[in-house]
Design a protein around this motif. Structure first.
Motif, PDB file in Angstrom:
ATOM      1  N   VAL A 155     -17.254   0.759 -11.759  1.00 36.66           N
ATOM      2  CA  VAL A 155     -16.031   0.013 -11.026  1.00 36.66           C
ATOM      3  C   VAL A 155     -16.427  -0.950 -10.196  1.00 36.66           C
ATOM      4  O   VAL A 155     -17.348  -0.924  -9.519  1.00 36.66           O
ATOM      5  N   ARG A 156     -15.613  -2.052 -10.038  1.00 37.46           N
ATOM      6  CA  ARG A 156     -15.763  -3.032  -9.248  1.00 37.46           C
ATOM      7  C   ARG A 156     -14.220  -3.112  -8.388  1.00 37.46           C
ATOM      8  O   ARG A 156     -13.413  -3.342  -8.951  1.00 37.46           O
ATOM      9  N   ILE A 157     -14.370  -3.109  -7.100  1.00 33.33           N
ATOM     10  CA  ILE A 157     -13.344  -2.972  -6.139  1.00 33.33           C
ATOM     11  C   ILE A 157     -12.631  -4.311  -5.925  1.00 33.33           C
ATOM     12  O   ILE A 157     -13.454  -5.261  -5.744  1.00 33.33           O
ATOM     13  N   ILE A 158     -11.396  -4.270  -5.796  1.00 33.61           N
ATOM     14  CA  ILE A 158     -10.641  -5.553  -5.776  1.00 33.61           C
ATOM     15  C   ILE A 158     -10.049  -5.469  -4.513  1.00 33.61           C
ATOM     16  O   ILE A 158      -9.988  -6.329  -3.699  1.00 33.61           O
ATOM     17  N   ALA A 159      -9.441  -4.160  -4.136  1.00 33.87           N
ATOM     18  CA  ALA A 159      -8.707  -4.058  -2.747  1.00 33.87           C
ATOM     19  C   ALA A 159      -9.697  -4.388  -1.504  1.00 33.87           C
ATOM     20  O   ALA A 159     -11.023  -4.050  -1.610  1.00 33.87           O
ATOM     21  N   ASP A 160      -9.122  -4.923  -0.380  1.00 31.99           N
ATOM     22  CA  ASP A 160      -9.950  -5.194   0.755  1.00 31.99           C
ATOM     23  C   ASP A 160     -10.813  -4.020   1.354  1.00 31.99           C
ATOM     24  O   ASP A 160     -12.033  -4.104   1.581  1.00 31.99           O
ATOM     25  N   ARG A 161     -10.042  -2.674   1.047  1.00 31.47           N
ATOM     26  CA  ARG A 161     -10.859  -1.336   1.180  1.00 31.47           C
ATOM     27  C   ARG A 161     -10.082  -0.287   0.357  1.00 31.47           C
ATOM     28  O   ARG A 161      -8.943  -0.519   0.181  1.00 31.47           O
ATOM     29  N   LEU A 162     -10.790   0.443   0.180  1.00 32.23           N
ATOM     30  CA  LEU A 162     -10.463   1.883  -0.513  1.00 32.23           C
ATOM     31  C   LEU A 162     -11.163   3.025  -0.128  1.00 32.23           C
ATOM     32  O   LEU A 162     -12.289   3.204  -0.124  1.00 32.23           O
ATOM     33  N   SER A 163     -10.245   4.300   0.096  1.00 34.49           N
ATOM     34  CA  SER A 163     -10.885   5.120   0.743  1.00 34.49           C
ATOM     35  C   SER A 163     -11.687   5.961  -0.335  1.00 34.49           C
ATOM     36  O   SER A 163     -11.332   6.231  -1.470  1.00 34.49           O
ATOM     37  N   ALA A 164     -13.155   6.119   0.044  1.00 35.19           N
ATOM     38  CA  ALA A 164     -14.002   6.808  -0.926  1.00 35.19           C
ATOM     39  C   ALA A 164     -13.709   8.170  -1.290  1.00 35.19           C
ATOM     40  O   ALA A 164     -13.620   8.723  -2.383  1.00 35.19           O
TER      41      ALA A 164
END
Length: 400
Positions: A66-75
């Protein structure tokens, strides 16, 4: 003779490379919520395939990334949504058997995921070990040959995040070039790697300190009655069969001349590409992403309670879904995914759309079905929460 030996050497070298080759990219899928890109998921396998059973073969090395695009994402939210997918795509006996491993896996996720983060879950076929790393920093390992498939079924099982998501992951190596370019460009910065390293080191130090026994005075202890271990609940009757047929409306007839088959026997067809849009006011997750409050320590019983409860909520929702007559007449099909929040008595507080179909009548019916379904069953006492958030995937499919 020399040329023959040279050819043989080349063949042996190629064979050695093949034997130690990393799994191949089987497919890429973009996850969108509230019409915003969240992350790109990837499935790697030693053998490319568009068949779910082939990708679930435990005799080959595989990897989920998984590679995150959003500036931040609640784990925590990311983890909980994955757990929901696990609950509805695995049989009850698997959930029961993997409960302790799920606790270990869930506790690896802390704080926030940031843009560029790379989550990697690798399965070693020779040892049956699943290793989890973030930005190439090891978070933990689970030594259970069946655990990796428990995770993978949440993505490619009968009830995935969306039908497009599953189909893209099962692309047999055929991936969108633009999405691949974006995926490969997502890299964590040096500061972020250092931050994760410090976080992992601090967590390990905390665990080591907790493991050290505190000095105690030698005092006689009163006799204690050792309680018998509680049996794990049998989930076979609690988890509904995870099939798209169970999510659709009751048996319906297609318009025109083609005779309709019973919906229960309809095969899962390949959906049309549907780009999620947001036409109904939704509640963004940005506020929720800021939450940093402590949650009660997860236990196997709590994991099982959440999974049973989530399946109960889905089963309750599905009873209230009606396939819009006008959509049937026009042959309209699609998938909708909703985010629902209820209080601990089961009253619906909010309903928002994570992903929509291209047809407004299907999107509207999905939301109204949840509203009609309220009040839901009350939250289990052992969860000790004031409100419960869950997602509802709904697929409207006409029988062939």
């Amino acid at each position: 003779m020399k040329s023959t030996n040279f050819v043989i050497a080349l063949l042996l070298f190629a064979t050695a490379l093949t034997a130690n080759a990393a799994p191949l990219l089987n497919g890429l899928a973009l996850e969108q919520q509230f019409n915003k890109d969240r992350y790109i998921a990837a499935v790697y396998s030693e053998r490319l395939s568009g068949d779910a059973n082939a990708l679930l073969d435990n005799n080959q090395p595989r990897s989920l990334q998984v590679r995150i695009i959003a500036d931040r994402l609640s784990a925590r939210r990311f983890r909980n949504q994955w757990m929901e997918g696990i609950a509805i795509n695995n049989p009850g006996n698997v959930l029961t058997g993997q409960a302790e491993n799920m606790v270990t896996f869930a506790n690896m996720f802390k704080g926030r995921l940031m843009a560029g983060d790379q989550l990697r879950i690798d399965y070693a076929a020779d040892t049956g070990t699943t290793s989890v790393s973030l930005n190439d920093i090891m978070l933990g390992m689970i030594e259970d040959r069946e655990f990796f498939n428990t995770l993978l079924r949440a993505w490619i099982g009968p009830v995935p995040p969306s039908t497009d998501f599953r189909d893209d992951l099962m692309g047999s190596g055929q991936v969108n070039s633009g999405l691949l370019e974006k995926y490969e460009a997502l890299q964590p910065g040096a500061d972020r790697v250092a931050q994760i390293t410090a976080m992992v080191d601090a967590q390990e130090a905390k665990e080591e300190a907790a493991a050290e026994p505190a000095p105690q005075k030698a005092e006689p202890k009163p006799a204690q009655v050792v309680a018998a271990p509680k049996p794990k609940p049998d989930l076979s009757a609690d988890i509904p069969p995870p099939s798209l047929a169970a999510i659709g409306a009751p048996a319906i007839e297609k318009p025109a001349s083609a005779p309709a088959k019973p919906a229960a026997s309809a095969p899962v067809s390949q959906p049309k590409p549907l780009k999620p849009t947001t036409t109904r006011p939704a509640t963004p997750m940005d506020e929720e992403l800021d939450e940093e409050e402590e949650e009660a320590p997860l236990t196997a019983d709590m994991i099982l309670a959440r999974q049973i409860y989530h399946s109960m909520l889905l089963r309750h929702t599905f009873k209230h879904i009606n396939y819009p007559k006008r959509a049937q007449e026009r042959g309209q099909e699609g998938s909708v995914r909703l985010n629902v929040t209820i209080d601990n008595k089961g009253n619906v507080k909010t309903v928002s759309t994570l992903q929509e179909s291209r047809y407004s009548s299907l999107n509207r019916e999905a939301v109204e079905a949840v509203e009609r379904a309220g009040p839901y069953p009350a939250t289990p006492a052992q969860l000790k929460i004031d409100e419960y958030n869950f997602t509802v995937p709904i697929t409207f499919r006409l029988p062939d």
